[in-house]
Design a protein around this motif. Structure first.
Motif, PDB file in Angstrom:
ATOM      1  N   TYR A  77       0.830  -1.209   0.000  1.00  0.00           N
ATOM      2  CA  TYR A  77       0.000   0.000   0.000  1.00  0.00           C
ATOM      3  C   TYR A  77       0.858   1.249   0.000  1.00  0.00           C
ATOM      4  O   TYR A  77       0.588   2.207  -0.728  1.00  0.00           O
ATOM      5  N   TYR A  80       2.589   1.443  -3.655  1.00  0.00           N
ATOM      6  CA  TYR A  80       1.777   1.697  -4.835  1.00  0.00           C
ATOM      7  C   TYR A  80       0.526   2.516  -4.534  1.00  0.00           C
ATOM      8  O   TYR A  80      -0.146   2.956  -5.446  1.00  0.00           O
ATOM      9  N   GLY A  81       0.192   2.665  -3.250  1.00  0.00           N
ATOM     10  CA  GLY A  81      -1.042   3.348  -2.901  1.00  0.00           C
ATOM     11  C   GLY A  81      -2.271   2.595  -3.342  1.00  0.00           C
ATOM     12  O   GLY A  81      -3.335   3.172  -3.527  1.00  0.00           O
ATOM     13  N   ASP A  82      -2.119   1.284  -3.555  1.00  0.00           N
ATOM     14  CA  ASP A  82      -3.208   0.504  -4.131  1.00  0.00           C
ATOM     15  C   ASP A  82      -2.914  -0.969  -3.865  1.00  0.00           C
ATOM     16  O   ASP A  82      -1.901  -1.479  -4.298  1.00  0.00           O
ATOM     17  N   ALA A  85      -2.519  -3.374  -6.956  1.00  0.00           N
ATOM     18  CA  ALA A  85      -1.513  -3.111  -7.975  1.00  0.00           C
ATOM     19  C   ALA A  85      -0.859  -4.410  -8.422  1.00  0.00           C
ATOM     20  O   ALA A  85      -0.557  -5.274  -7.615  1.00  0.00           O
ATOM     21  N   ARG A  91       0.788  -3.310 -15.605  1.00  0.00           N
ATOM     22  CA  ARG A  91       1.411  -2.587 -14.505  1.00  0.00           C
ATOM     23  C   ARG A  91       2.570  -3.404 -13.947  1.00  0.00           C
ATOM     24  O   ARG A  91       2.414  -4.568 -13.623  1.00  0.00           O
TER      25      ARG A  91
END
Lengths: 94, 117, 165
Positions: A77, A80-82, A85, A91
């Motif tokens: 998290y 990648y803030g996600d 991901a 990606r």
């Protein structure tokens, strides 16, 4: 003897908690949290022996699994803030 | 009796490595060097304590559980450490070096690193 | 080959089930059936997902790993003492640096084992692998002369075995 070990574990957890609170980067905190999790696993096992309830070991196994997954999830998290991901095409996750 | 003495020794040695590793977490200068201290806790600290409990309980189902925990910790600890190191590097944290020779100038670079904290 | 590994995986899962359920005194038929069913379903799902291969069920390494593990534990113990000495010194004297090692393993699994072994020994942490080039963060540069890593590299390559993956 298990009481002494549990006390040492608690001292070590306090020191690691100091690091988690001091930072300075998010990675220091994640490292400290992962470390506290490892110590929690051992503490659960030690407490099981201390109280004569060896079924605590099952909790320790489960906590070891959760701790690892949790650390990886938090790191992913942060990076990648996600959390999804890499599961999508196109990606790069490495 | 012998088993208890051995278990005592292993538990105390494990506790020593645990506290030393935690002390290293506080004393060492940056996140990469702290990883070495954290690895110490994961491998020898947890390992010796769980081995001590194995010796204490003798050969029964508790030992199987303890060995499972031990194996799992030894397998996952390097992966978590590696993930942290990789995330820190790609997050802009430069490793602390003595010389500060362009590869990072220690604490200031680490504080200004791009990581949200 | 896959089916063979699936059988191994199933056997390992059943063994773990039996060991963790503590069913030696009075084997309850229902419990055993639950375990066998669960393991069979799990292995079936894994085979359908295509995740049962050389990397996920490396049973071909089991024999040689018996020899490698004690050596690795001894290495971990030695380097733990080294790092403990650094931490407990009145003044912290670290000289961290990034060094590069070349891995001689042929398969990804071999490199994975090598990198994990390096990380498991405190004092060295693998921070990245590109092909056969390992980027390693060492806490004290002068103590890393490469001889121990070469030794470990050689042993992991031996652990990987001769057969082509």
């Amino acid at each position: 003897m298990f009481a002494v070990t549990a006390a040492a574990l608690l001292v070590a957890m306090c020191l690691a908690m100091c690091r988690a609170l001091l930072g300075p980067t998010a990675y220091d905190r994640v490292l400290a949290l992962n470390n506290i999790g490892t110590k929690t696993v051992v503490l659960l096992a030690v407490l099981g022996f201390l109280n004569g309830r060896p079924h605590f070991l099952d909790l320790a196994i489960a906590y070891a699994l959760i701790n690892f997954i949790g650390t990886i999830a938090v790191l992913k998290y942060i990076e990648y803030g996600d959390l999804g991901a890499g599961s999508r095409p196109g990606r790069e996750t490495n | 009796m012998v088993a208890e003495v051995v278990a005592w020794a292993l538990l105390m040695a494990g506790a020593f490595f645990l506290v030393t590793g935690a002390l290293g977490m506080v004393r060492l200068p940056d996140v990469f060097t702290r990883m070495h201290a954290a690895g110490m806790t994961d491998t020898m600290g947890a390992g010796l304590i769980l081995a001590g409990m194995c010796v204490y309980s003798g050969a029964n189902f508790e030992t199987v559980r303890l060995l499972l925990i031990l194996g799992f910790l030894w397998f996952t600890s390097p992966i978590a450490t590696h993930a942290t190191a990789k995330a820190a590097l790609s997050g802009g944290v430069r490793p602390f070096t003595l010389a500060g020779d362009g590869s990072g100038d220690g604490r200031t670079a680490e504080r200004e690193g791009g990581a949200p904290s | 080959m896959t089916s063979n590994r699936a059988v191994w995986l199933w056997a390992i899962l059943v063994a773990i089930w039996l060991l963790l359920s503590e069913q030696t005194q009075h084997l309850e038929l229902l419990f055993i059936l639950f375990g066998l069913t669960t393991c069979t379903v799990a292995v079936r799902v894994c085979v359908r997902m295509g995740v049962v291969d050389r990397e996920s069920v490396p049973v071909h390494l089991a024999g040689r790993a018996v020899l490698y593990t004690p050596w690795l534990i001894w290495e971990v113990f030695k380097s733990n003492l080294r790092v403990a000495r650094i931490i407990l010194a009145p003044r912290i004297r670290v000289d961290p640096s990034i060094v590069h090692f070349r891995a001689s393993q042929r398969t990804d699994l071999g490199r994975f084992i090598y990198a994990n072994s390096i990380t498991l020994t405190p004092g060295t942490v693998t921070t990245g692998i590109v092909a056969d080039d390992l980027e390693v963060h060492a806490i004290v540069q002068t103590e890393i002369d490469g001889s121990e890593e070469n030794d470990m590299n050689r042993r992991v390559t031996a652990l990987e075995g001769e057969r082509e993956g």
